[in-house]
Structures are given as C-alpha cells and as structure tokens.
Design a protein around this motif. Structure first.
Motif, PDB file in Angstrom:
ATOM      1  N   ARG B 399       0.815  -1.216   0.000  1.00  0.00           N
ATOM      2  CA  ARG B 399       0.000   0.000   0.000  1.00  0.00           C
ATOM      3  C   ARG B 399       0.851   1.269   0.000  1.00  0.00           C
ATOM      4  NH1 ARG B 399      -5.303   1.448   1.780  1.00  0.00           N
ATOM      5  NH2 ARG B 399      -5.627   3.463   0.802  1.00  0.00           N
ATOM      6  N   PRO B 400       1.774   1.422   0.969  1.00  0.00           N
ATOM      7  CA  PRO B 400       2.607   2.628   0.918  1.00  0.00           C
ATOM      8  C   PRO B 400       3.439   2.733  -0.362  1.00  0.00           C
ATOM      9  CG  PRO B 400       3.297   1.146   2.695  1.00  0.00           C
ATOM     10  CD  PRO B 400       1.986   0.666   2.212  1.00  0.00           C
ATOM     11  N   PHE B 401       3.916   1.600  -0.867  1.00  0.00           N
ATOM     12  CA  PHE B 401       4.688   1.668  -2.106  1.00  0.00           C
ATOM     13  C   PHE B 401       3.802   2.107  -3.268  1.00  0.00           C
ATOM     14  CE2 PHE B 401       7.869  -1.068  -0.002  1.00  0.00           C
ATOM     15  CZ  PHE B 401       8.969  -0.291  -0.274  1.00  0.00           C
ATOM     16  N   ALA B 402       2.566   1.583  -3.283  1.00  0.00           N
ATOM     17  CA  ALA B 402       1.638   1.979  -4.340  1.00  0.00           C
ATOM     18  C   ALA B 402       1.385   3.478  -4.255  1.00  0.00           C
ATOM     19  CB  ALA B 402       0.333   1.205  -4.209  1.00  0.00           C
ATOM     20  N   LYS B 409       7.050  -5.177  -4.491  1.00  0.00           N
ATOM     21  CA  LYS B 409       8.222  -6.058  -4.499  1.00  0.00           C
ATOM     22  C   LYS B 409       9.484  -5.307  -4.110  1.00  0.00           C
ATOM     23  CE  LYS B 409       6.447  -9.263  -7.914  1.00  0.00           C
ATOM     24  NZ  LYS B 409       6.501  -9.609  -9.334  1.00  0.00           N
ATOM     25  N   GLN B 410       9.391  -3.961  -4.128  1.00  0.00           N
ATOM     26  CA  GLN B 410      10.535  -3.166  -3.694  1.00  0.00           C
ATOM     27  C   GLN B 410      10.873  -3.489  -2.237  1.00  0.00           C
ATOM     28  OE1 GLN B 410      10.196   0.911  -4.934  1.00  0.00           O
ATOM     29  NE2 GLN B 410      11.847   1.573  -3.605  1.00  0.00           N
ATOM     30  N   ALA B 411       9.851  -3.857  -1.448  1.00  0.00           N
ATOM     31  CA  ALA B 411      10.096  -4.245  -0.061  1.00  0.00           C
ATOM     32  C   ALA B 411      11.015  -5.464  -0.010  1.00  0.00           C
ATOM     33  CB  ALA B 411       8.780  -4.556   0.638  1.00  0.00           C
ATOM     34  N   GLU B 436       9.694   1.088 -12.199  1.00  0.00           N
ATOM     35  CA  GLU B 436       9.648   0.694 -10.792  1.00  0.00           C
ATOM     36  C   GLU B 436      10.921  -0.033 -10.378  1.00  0.00           C
ATOM     37  OE1 GLU B 436       5.925  -1.359 -10.622  1.00  0.00           O
ATOM     38  OE2 GLU B 436       4.821   0.495 -10.938  1.00  0.00           O
ATOM     39  N   ARG B 437      11.528  -0.714 -11.346  1.00  0.00           N
ATOM     40  CA  ARG B 437      12.792  -1.386 -11.072  1.00  0.00           C
ATOM     41  C   ARG B 437      13.875  -0.351 -10.773  1.00  0.00           C
ATOM     42  NH1 ARG B 437      16.828  -4.136 -13.828  1.00  0.00           N
ATOM     43  NH2 ARG B 437      16.338  -3.064 -15.750  1.00  0.00           N
ATOM     44  N   LEU B 438      13.894   0.729 -11.571  1.00  0.00           N
ATOM     45  CA  LEU B 438      14.872   1.791 -11.348  1.00  0.00           C
ATOM     46  C   LEU B 438      14.662   2.446  -9.986  1.00  0.00           C
ATOM     47  CD1 LEU B 438      15.145   3.466 -14.847  1.00  0.00           C
ATOM     48  CD2 LEU B 438      16.986   2.451 -13.513  1.00  0.00           C
ATOM     49  N   LEU B 439      13.401   2.653  -9.605  1.00  0.00           N
ATOM     50  CA  LEU B 439      13.115   3.220  -8.284  1.00  0.00           C
ATOM     51  C   LEU B 439      13.738   2.347  -7.203  1.00  0.00           C
ATOM     52  CD1 LEU B 439       9.344   4.247  -8.513  1.00  0.00           C
ATOM     53  CD2 LEU B 439      11.306   5.760  -8.334  1.00  0.00           C
ATOM     54  N   LYS B 507       1.808   3.935 -11.153  1.00  0.00           N
ATOM     55  CA  LYS B 507       2.120   2.565 -10.739  1.00  0.00           C
ATOM     56  C   LYS B 507       1.585   1.586 -11.782  1.00  0.00           C
ATOM     57  CE  LYS B 507      -2.092   2.429  -8.118  1.00  0.00           C
ATOM     58  NZ  LYS B 507      -2.787   2.280  -6.875  1.00  0.00           N
ATOM     59  N   SER B 508       2.322   0.513 -11.971  1.00  0.00           N
ATOM     60  CA  SER B 508       1.809  -0.518 -12.871  1.00  0.00           C
ATOM     61  C   SER B 508       1.093  -1.554 -12.006  1.00  0.00           C
ATOM     62  CB  SER B 508       2.948  -1.142 -13.667  1.00  0.00           C
ATOM     63  OG  SER B 508       3.772  -1.884 -12.814  1.00  0.00           O
ATOM     64  N   SER B 509       0.732  -2.658 -12.599  1.00  0.00           N
ATOM     65  CA  SER B 509      -0.004  -3.644 -11.811  1.00  0.00           C
ATOM     66  C   SER B 509       0.948  -4.405 -10.901  1.00  0.00           C
ATOM     67  CB  SER B 509      -0.704  -4.619 -12.736  1.00  0.00           C
ATOM     68  OG  SER B 509       0.260  -5.276 -13.512  1.00  0.00           O
ATOM     69  N   PHE B 510       0.379  -5.027  -9.901  1.00  0.00           N
ATOM     70  CA  PHE B 510       1.217  -5.757  -8.959  1.00  0.00           C
ATOM     71  C   PHE B 510       0.514  -7.045  -8.560  1.00  0.00           C
ATOM     72  CE2 PHE B 510       1.515  -6.712  -4.377  1.00  0.00           C
ATOM     73  CZ  PHE B 510       2.850  -6.996  -4.246  1.00  0.00           C
ATOM     74  N   THR B 511       1.148  -8.136  -8.822  1.00  0.00           N
ATOM     75  CA  THR B 511       0.637  -9.389  -8.286  1.00  0.00           C
ATOM     76  C   THR B 511       1.823 -10.118  -7.689  1.00  0.00           C
ATOM     77  OG1 THR B 511       0.996 -10.416 -10.434  1.00  0.00           O
ATOM     78  CG2 THR B 511      -1.248  -9.757  -9.925  1.00  0.00           C
TER      79      THR B 511
END
Lengths: 74, 688
Positions: B399-402, B409-411, B436-439, B507-511
């Motif tokens: 949630r916070p990342f979104a 997944k950054q977590a 998001e990978r670069l972030l 943000k892109s999708s996240f599963t």
C-alpha cells in the motif's frame, strides 16, 4: 458485473470475464485467472490493499485497482 | 552419483530443469549436483541459469537450473531465458518439475514446453505435502494424458534425486512425433498448420515449427526472430500476414487470437487436472492459516515486522561481540609474532611496518569486526527467507509503495539490501516494470547493509556509554533498529519524489504469490548461507581491505610539512565536516571506505591512533577526541545516508547500463545525508 474485489472474505466467485487487455491480461492468465476459474478472497492486507485470493490452489495478492478488472458471476 | 567433476570421455547429456516459480527447481539442482545454490521460498528467486556437471558411468549429465515461469509466451526476462534454453537446441532433455499441491498451475507451462520441444520427463515434487492435505493424484493417468513419463520425487532428498539420475541414465529418447499436446479452435489450427508447413522446411534447432507458427500468429516476433534464419524471414512474414488477413475476415483480430490460444491451453490444463485429481479439495493446503493471520494481520503485521528486525539485530550484536573480541585477541597475537619473526629475519623496517601496521592490521580488524555479525545475520535472514516470510513483507507494505507509485516487491529488494546493497540492487530484476525497477535500484542504499551495522552498533555503543555511563546491549540494539527503520522510512518520500520528477509515471499492476509457509531445513540453510553468502562477502571485503591497508600506511608514512599526509587531509576536511557535526577524521574515513563500508570504523581507529602509543578502544578514542552524543547521531545519520560502496555502484551500473543513474544513486543519499546532518547539528547548537 461484480468484481472479485467485492467478494466478502472467504466468499467464492467464478470468473466471468477479464476486463483488461495486453500485459495485464497476460499476467492474469499466467496466474491462472480466466473464464471459469474459481476465486476465493482469503485475506486483506493490513492496510486494506492489496487483497489475497486463492486461485487454483495458490495464494496471490492482487491490488484493488487490478482486481476491479476481473468480473465474476453475481 | 553426486560426484561433480570436470570432463570425461563419456557423451554429454544436457538436461534442463524447468517449471513454475517456487516448485523446487533450485532445491533439486542442489541435491542433484551437490552444489550450494541459494534457494528461497518465493517466486522469482532464481533469475539466471546455473549449470553443473554430474558424471555417471554411461554419460555426463549437465544440469541447467532454469528460472521459473508460468508460460513460454509472454515477455518477462525469465521467460526469455527459458525460451533461449529450451528452444534454441541448447539442451538434450527437459525435466519438468511440478508442484503436486497445485497441479493445475503447473500444466499450462508443461503443455507449452511439450508442444515446443516434443518430449519431457515430468517430476512431481511435494507429493508428501499433497498427501497431507488430502490431494490425491493419479500419476498413471497424468502420464497417459500428457504422454510423458511421470515420476514422483522429493527435491530435498538426495536418494530421490539419485533415483532421477538413474532414471535419466536408462531413459531413451522416443522418436520424435508431431504430437499436438493442445487442441486449439479449428481456425487457429488451420492457420498455424499452414505457417508451420512453410517454416518446417528449415527446422529450427529442435523446436517444433508448429510452436513457432503459433507464436507468429500471436504476433510474438520476439521468439520467432531468434529462431529464424534471416533469409527465410520475408517468405514467412508474408505467410503470416496472409493468415492474419484470413482470420480477420472471420472476425478474429489480433488480441483475440492470443486469447483463443491461451484459452485453449488453460482449457486443456483444466481437463487434465480434473481427471487426474481424485479428490478435489480446493486450497486445503492453506487450511492452517493461523500463522498467516498473525503475520499479515491488521494489528499484528507491523509490530511483528519491527520485532523480527529488532530481534535479528539484538541476537546479532549480542552474539557477535564475543567472537569479535576473541578474533581481535588472536589477530593481535598473530600480528606481534609476525612482526617479531620478520625483525629477526632482518627485513627492512619500512617493509615490516607496511605489512604489519598497514596491510595486516587493517585486514585483521576488518575480519574481526565484520565476520561474526555476518556469520550470524545472514543465516538468520536466510531462515526467514526460506520459510516464506519475505513475500508477506511485500504484501504488507504494498500500500505505501503503491502510494509512491512503486511496486510492493521493492520491499523484497529492501530486505535483500539489509544483507548487502549490491545483492538488493541485482535482485531488483524481480520487478517487471522498468520504471519501478529503477526506483528500487536507486533507493536501495537507504537500507543499511550488513557492512554498515557495525558502524551503527559501535557508534550506538559510544552513544549509550556517553549517556548512560555503561554499555547496554538492549539499548544498542534498539538504537540500531531505530536507525535502520529510519533509513527504510526514508525510502518512501524519496521514491515518491523520484516518481514525480526523474522517473515520472503511474504505478503498474502488482501481483505477488504468497507461498505456503514451509519449515526450513535449518541446518542446511545455515550451512549454505555460510558457505555462499558469508564467504563471498568476506572475500570481497578482504580483497579490498588489504590494498586499503597499504594506502592507509602510505597516508600515515608520507609527511607534509612534518605532519602525516593523513592528518593534513583530515585537517583540510575539518571545516566541512564541522558543518555536519563530524570531524575531518571521520569524514575522511567515510571517503576512504568507498570500496567497503565495513572499513569506516577500522580506518577511523587507525587515523585517531596516529601518534598515540596506547592501544585505546574505539569509545575511548572517540570520546577523547571530543565526540558528543550529537556527533554520534550525526555520524549514524551520515552512515545511513551516504554514497553506497563501490561494489554496489558497479552493480547499479551493470543493471541500469547508465552513468546517469549510477551517479544519481551515489549523489542522492549523500546530499540527503549532508542536509540532515547539518540540520541536526544546527538544531543541537541552538537547543543546548
């Protein structure tokens, strides 16, 4: 149409249609979400988003905005 | 079996181990080859291909551990690697590993691989677990339906993997038949057959032309291009165009074609799984979800995360202090004997001094400071990883990342960064979206890595001493945990700012898949993580420490205006350092420790010790040099927020292929660190 996002905890719904295209659509198919798949909402993460669904015996976390794209029978 | 050695006159058989993510491919690879590949209970753990040779009497088997995927036909990195291996004729045999507890999930990829390469050997893993949860599989029927041999297997068990090798030895490849594993709608089949008949004139190194034809129909030229001879390109593409036209006339357009193809695959998978499963109990393997309720519960999730973190630090710091002290004693003893021996041999004074006071002293200090905490922290962390806790952290923190337009997944990459930032950066590959990978890559160094714990811990110790008069471990652990959490929290605003400025985007999708919590094999996990992670990181630090020792020696040996060069440099830095609450010596240590953050404390000690003949402890040295609680806080803040070590920077460059992002990843934390320290320093001056 109802979405999997609107399921109650432990309620089971059957997927009727995927309301998205391209990459996201593919990813849903990858995790086994397609017409006829049974989906059960298992839990909601502590901050309310994403939620966790049981799909074909696997738990998958899906964000609210993405879950809105999976239509189910009401 | 089990002997892994090079070269033999026997014929070579190249075997690919493939399957879905997290079904035990790497575990099987380890028990087959005796290698120690790091495993983890989350999908996406393996992102590259590793191979190892197993020699038997008849043949040499080379096993390839292929990253897990769910299909061969989309565009993720893992899938590209899998296609590369399976379709370009790099392998002779394909062993497909299935999770018996989720057979339906395994089938689509199985069918695709079958379609592409013709034949494979299916292994059912986790059969015990399936039985425990009343999932009963009909092995015989499965084998008939997919017309492949099916064997039961326990990937963790050596005997079981030996049986697989024995089976492979006897296995005779059946003659290649054009068995269609999947039934597609007739329109699609007709079109695919026509394209296939054109390309089959030039067979593509072991991959079925029908498979390629289907990919072309879908418009997936990525795969096709790699399988093509360039000269035939034009003929084939005109044939594809014609078929597209034909399908279009029937009302079947681009998007719909791939829908129909994927639909057919899943339909077939469902048919097979319905017939194979004798008792269907959907999801019963999650029956006992109490652990999940606690780990991801509304009120328990975050306290437990913080608790795990604090506990890890407490155990690490508490336990590590003893072996650290012993090692220090041992090394002092060793060093003095080497010194004596060399003096007796009549070596020149400069040489002895460079070796003992420079190289060896630094080397030994680095080992004594970093080895014990690492040897305790890494295995503990691996246990959490193996149990399946990490994806749950991603779930809790999405949630916070979104909210920062990033991916949960950054977590996961942040957690890896706790061990080593370079690892965290390269693990960022699990994030699909480039932005998001670069972030994740750019913000990874906000999480202090293992090399920086000793700094936090020892400065925390000094801080606690200067406030309470005695060193108390609980407070030190609390101090470290607070700083680590502060670093992690800093990730969020920085990520948010980045995604509003340099890396603009939504943000892109996240599963993410939450695997069942498994009890890790404690001894094995500890051994593997000691052997692979700890040794490799230690080796890296040692390789850096030895030359750094020489540099330190030279800096103290060369004199400028009668004072050692080192003091001269630190005096130059003094005014700048004073602004951020530090002194020149500490700032110089941070700069000199660019190759490895572990070196900061050892360098500081040796810089302060110049000219003093006593062996003082760190806290005595610091306190006698005017160290205050404020400077302790400033130093810890600067430790959290400064340029990452050179290894991490190199990894950032490797992953991004961009000088701009590499520089940014160094500059950003440094500037933040300077700003924060300056603020703390000024506020403290006015307050006290």
């Amino acid at each position: 149409m109802k979405h999997i996002e609107e399921l109650d905890l432990n309620e089971i719904g059957t997927v009727k249609a995927l309301l998205c295209k391209g990459e996201m659509h593919r990813r849903f198919l990858d995790i086994g979400l397609c017409r006829g798949t049974k989906v059960r909402k298992v839990s909601v993460s502590p901050m309310g988003d994403p939620s966790c669904y049981l799909i074909n015996g696997t738990m998958v976390a899906i964000r609210k905005c993405d879950a809105m794209k999976v239509g189910i029978d009401s | 079996m089990g002997r892994v050695k090079k070269s033999n006159k026997n014929k070579e058989v190249r075997v690919a181990l493939c399957g879905n993510p997290n079904v035990g491919k790497s575990t099987l690879f380890n028990s087959l080859t005796g290698k120690r590949r790091h495993t983890g209970n989350w999908s996406g753990k393996t992102v590259d291909v590793m191979s190892a040779r197993v020699c038997t009497e008849d043949a040499d088997f080379i096993f390839y551990d292929i990253p897990g995927t769910y299909s061969l036909i989309s565009h993720s990195k893992e899938e590209e690697i899998a296609v590369e291996f399976l379709c370009l004729g790099k392998i002779d045999l394909c062993v497909y590993i299935c999770d018996a507890t989720a057979i339906f999930r395994s089938l689509p990829l199985l069918l695709q691989i079958k379609e592409a390469v013709g034949e494979l050997i299916v292994c059912l893993n986790f059969l015990n677990e399936a039985q425990k949860h009343d999932i009963i599989l009909n092995k015989q029927r499965l084998s008939e339906l997919i017309s492949c041999p099916v064997i039961a297997l326990n990937a963790r068990n050596k005997r079981s993997s030996a049986a697989l090798v024995a089976y492979l030895q006897k296995y005779k490849k059946p003659p290649r038949t054009d068995l269609r594993a999947i039934k597609y709608p007739p329109e699609i089949e007709k079109s695919a057959s026509r394209i296939s008949s054109i390309i089959s004139e030039h067979t593509y190194r072991g991959v079925s032309s029908y498979f390629v034809a289907l990919r072309l129909l879908e418009g997936n030229f990525d795969i096709a291009n790699r399988l093509f001879d360039k000269e035939n390109d034009r003929r084939v593409s005109s044939a594809v165009l014609e078929e597209h036209k034909r399908l279009f006339e029937m009302g079947i357009t681009g998007e719909k074609i791939s829908d129909m193809i994927v639909g057919a695959i899943i339909e077939r998978a469902r048919l097979i799984s319905d017939e194979v499963l004798q008792e269907k109990r959907e999801g019963s393997r999650y029956g006992r979800g109490i652990l999940d309720k606690i780990l991801c519960g509304k009120f328990t999730a975050y306290p437990i995360m913080a608790l795990f973190l604090a506990l890890c630090f407490f155990i690490t710091l508490r336990l590590a202090s003893y072996p650290s002290a012993w090692l220090e004693q041992l090394f002092i003893f060793l060093n003095s004997h080497i010194f004596k021996a060399l003096t007796q041999l009549g070596a020149s004074e400069i040489f002895i001094s460079a070796l003992c006071n420079g190289i060896l002293d630094t080397l030994f200090t680095v080992i004594a400071v970093m080895l014990p905490p690492m040897a305790i922290f890494f295995p503990m962390f691996s246990l959490l990883e193996e149990a399946g806790y990490l994806p749950r952290i991603a779930y809790n923190l999405d949630r916070p990342f979104a909210a920062c337009h990033a991916c949960g997944k950054q977590a996961l990459t942040m957690c890896m960064g706790l061990g080593c930032n370079a690892v965290g950066v390269s693990e960022s590959r699990i994030i699909d979206s480039e932005r998001e990978r670069l972030l994740a890559i750019l913000t990874n160094s906000f999480v202090p890595c293992n090399g920086r714990f000793p700094i936090l811990a020892s400065i925390g110790g000094v801080f606690v001493i200067s406030l309470c008069g005695a060193e108390k471990f609980v407070y030190v652990a609390l101090f470290v945990t607070l700083f680590v959490i502060a670093g992690m929290l800093m990730t969020f605003p920085v990520t948010r700012i980045l995604s509003a400025t340099i890396l603009k985007g939504e943000k892109s999708s996240f599963t993410i898949e939450l695997p069942p919590i498994r009890r890790p094999e404690i001894c094995k996990v500890i051994l593997i993580s000691l052997r692979t992670k700890v040794l490799s990181v230690l080796w890296r630090a040692v390789a850096v420490a030895a030359p750094m020792g020489l540099v330190l020696f030279l800096l103290s040996y060369i004199t400028v205006n009668g004072a050692p060069l080192m003091l001269y440099l630190s005096q130059i830095l003094n005014p700048a350092a004073a602004l951020i609450g530090l002194d020149g010596v500490i700032l110089l240590s941070f700069i000199l420790a660019l190759p490895a953050s572990e070196m900061v404390i050892p360098i500081t000690v040796s810089l302060y010790s110049i000219g003093s003949s006593f062996d003082l402890s760190l806290s005595e040295l610091l306190l006698s040099n005017g160290f205050t609680p404020v400077s302790a806080v400033c130093m810890c803040v600067f430790c959290l927020f400064h340029f990452p070590c050179s290894t991490t920077l190199i990894t950032v460059y490797k992953e991004t292929k961009s000088v701009k992002y590499t520089v940014l990843s160094a500059l950003m934390p440094t500037l933040i660190g300077i700003a924060l320290c300056a603020i703390i320093n000024i506020v403290a001056k006015f307050a006290f």
